[in-house]
Design a protein around this motif. Structure first.
Motif, PDB file in Angstrom:
ATOM      1  N   GLY A  22       0.822  -1.215   0.000  1.00 43.47           N
ATOM      2  CA  GLY A  22       0.000   0.000   0.000  1.00 43.47           C
ATOM      3  C   GLY A  22       0.851   1.257   0.000  1.00 43.47           C
ATOM      4  N   SER A  23       1.924   1.252   0.783  1.00 42.88           N
ATOM      5  CA  SER A  23       2.807   2.423   0.834  1.00 42.88           C
ATOM      6  C   SER A  23       3.544   2.607  -0.485  1.00 42.88           C
ATOM      7  N   ALA A  24       3.976   1.505  -1.092  1.00 41.84           N
ATOM      8  CA  ALA A  24       4.647   1.598  -2.390  1.00 41.84           C
ATOM      9  C   ALA A  24       3.686   2.100  -3.453  1.00 41.84           C
ATOM     10  N   ASN A  25       2.468   1.602  -3.435  1.00 43.52           N
ATOM     11  CA  ASN A  25       1.492   2.007  -4.444  1.00 43.52           C
ATOM     12  C   ASN A  25       1.141   3.487  -4.336  1.00 43.52           C
ATOM     13  N   GLU A  26       1.131   3.995  -3.118  1.00 47.49           N
ATOM     14  CA  GLU A  26       0.860   5.429  -2.935  1.00 47.49           C
ATOM     15  C   GLU A  26       1.926   6.263  -3.640  1.00 47.49           C
ATOM     16  N   VAL A  27       3.167   5.844  -3.523  1.00 49.78           N
ATOM     17  CA  VAL A  27       4.271   6.575  -4.144  1.00 49.78           C
ATOM     18  C   VAL A  27       4.282   6.365  -5.658  1.00 49.78           C
ATOM     19  N   ARG A  54      11.358  -0.640  -7.561  1.00 50.98           N
ATOM     20  CA  ARG A  54      11.973  -1.082  -8.815  1.00 50.98           C
ATOM     21  C   ARG A  54      10.996  -1.913  -9.643  1.00 50.98           C
ATOM     22  N   GLU A  55      10.243  -2.763  -8.968  1.00 51.86           N
ATOM     23  CA  GLU A  55       9.251  -3.569  -9.676  1.00 51.86           C
ATOM     24  C   GLU A  55       8.203  -2.666 -10.323  1.00 51.86           C
ATOM     25  N   GLY A  56       7.761  -1.655  -9.591  1.00 52.61           N
ATOM     26  CA  GLY A  56       6.793  -0.716 -10.146  1.00 52.61           C
ATOM     27  C   GLY A  56       7.334   0.035 -11.345  1.00 52.61           C
ATOM     28  N   TYR A  57       8.576   0.503 -11.249  1.00 52.99           N
ATOM     29  CA  TYR A  57       9.190   1.197 -12.379  1.00 52.99           C
ATOM     30  C   TYR A  57       9.307   0.267 -13.584  1.00 52.99           C
ATOM     31  N   GLY A  58       9.646  -0.994 -13.304  1.00 53.58           N
ATOM     32  CA  GLY A  58       9.834  -1.954 -14.387  1.00 53.58           C
ATOM     33  C   GLY A  58       8.556  -2.263 -15.144  1.00 53.58           C
ATOM     34  N   ASP A  74      11.940   8.614  -4.248  1.00 55.16           N
ATOM     35  CA  ASP A  74      10.703   7.970  -3.804  1.00 55.16           C
ATOM     36  C   ASP A  74      10.843   7.147  -2.531  1.00 55.16           C
ATOM     37  N   PHE A  75      12.035   6.625  -2.274  1.00 55.37           N
ATOM     38  CA  PHE A  75      12.179   5.747  -1.112  1.00 55.37           C
ATOM     39  C   PHE A  75      11.821   6.449   0.209  1.00 55.37           C
TER      40      PHE A  75
END
Length: 223
Positions: A22-27, A54-58, A74-75
């Motif tokens: 959830g936190s990664a998706n927000e970013v 990285r997975e999201g960027y990919g 973003d981190f």
């Protein structure tokens, strides 16, 4: 003879995948990127915040440019988002609290060695109501090194007043297996994480199918 049990946190003590993702998706959403799936991508979540980014960027469309400094920008935002919603969906795995009580009753010292930042690990364990069960908590930023460096493991045990020879690791990933190997101790892996029983491919010294079985495992390994 009692000893020290060293626990990993994410994916071992608690299922934190949904809140991590959830936190990664927000970013990722701020960059117009599609998010990760809390179930299908749970294993990625347990590899850490940077791995999720990285997975999201990919997965970005081929015509979308991801700036070279995206991860560094973003981190910290991901950590802030996670701090603000650290235990919305996170739950301890079944039997954790009873197992901790039984282990302590057998005289074992309980500790946590995690690659989650120390302040976040402390906050999460407080939210889950089990922080007081652990005498020592070592996080990713507690030392100048982190798992799988054996120094992190050694420091965890020694700060708890134990000896490495009379200790073992409980985890859920290759990082925990490598940590135990580097420290020269045995490792048990949980079979209820995202990989399920497939995690046995890492050839741990034991598999833990339920926390009800942990006190007996500790008696066999630590006395």
């Amino acid at each position: 003879m009692a000893g020290t049990v060293v626990f990993d946190l994410d994916g071992t003590l608690a299922d934190t995948a949904a809140d991590l993702i959830g936190s990664a998706n927000e970013v990722l959403a701020r960059r117009g990127l599609e998010g990760l799936d809390p179930v299908a991508d749970a294993a990625i979540a347990f590899s850490g915040g940077r791995a999720m980014l990285r997975e999201g960027y990919g997965r970005a469309p081929s015509d979308m440019l991801i700036p070279p400094d995206a991860e560094e920008v973003d981190f910290p935002l991901l950590l802030d988002a996670y701090d603000a919603a650290i235990a919305v969906h996170t739950r301890l795995y079944p039997g954790v609290e009873a197992a901790l009580t039984r282990l302590a009753g057998d005289g074992h010292t309980l500790t946590v060695c995690t690659n989650k930042p120390e302040a976040l690990a402390h906050k999460l364990l407080l939210e889950l109501g089990v922080r007081d069960a652990f005498s020592v908590l070592i996080g990713a930023d507690s030392l100048t090194v982190r798992k799988p460096d054996p120094v992190a493991y050694h420091a965890t045990v020694e700060r708890a007043g134990g000896t490495v020879a009379q200790s073992f690791m409980l985890g859920d990933t290759i990082t925990d297996v490598r940590t135990a190997a580097a420290a020269g101790v045995r490792v048990a892996l949980v079979s209820f994480g995202p990989e399920g029983t497939e995690i046995a491919r890492l050839k741990p010294d034991a598999m833990l199918d339920h926390y009800d079985d942990l006190p007996e495992l500790a008696r066999g390994w630590l006395g």
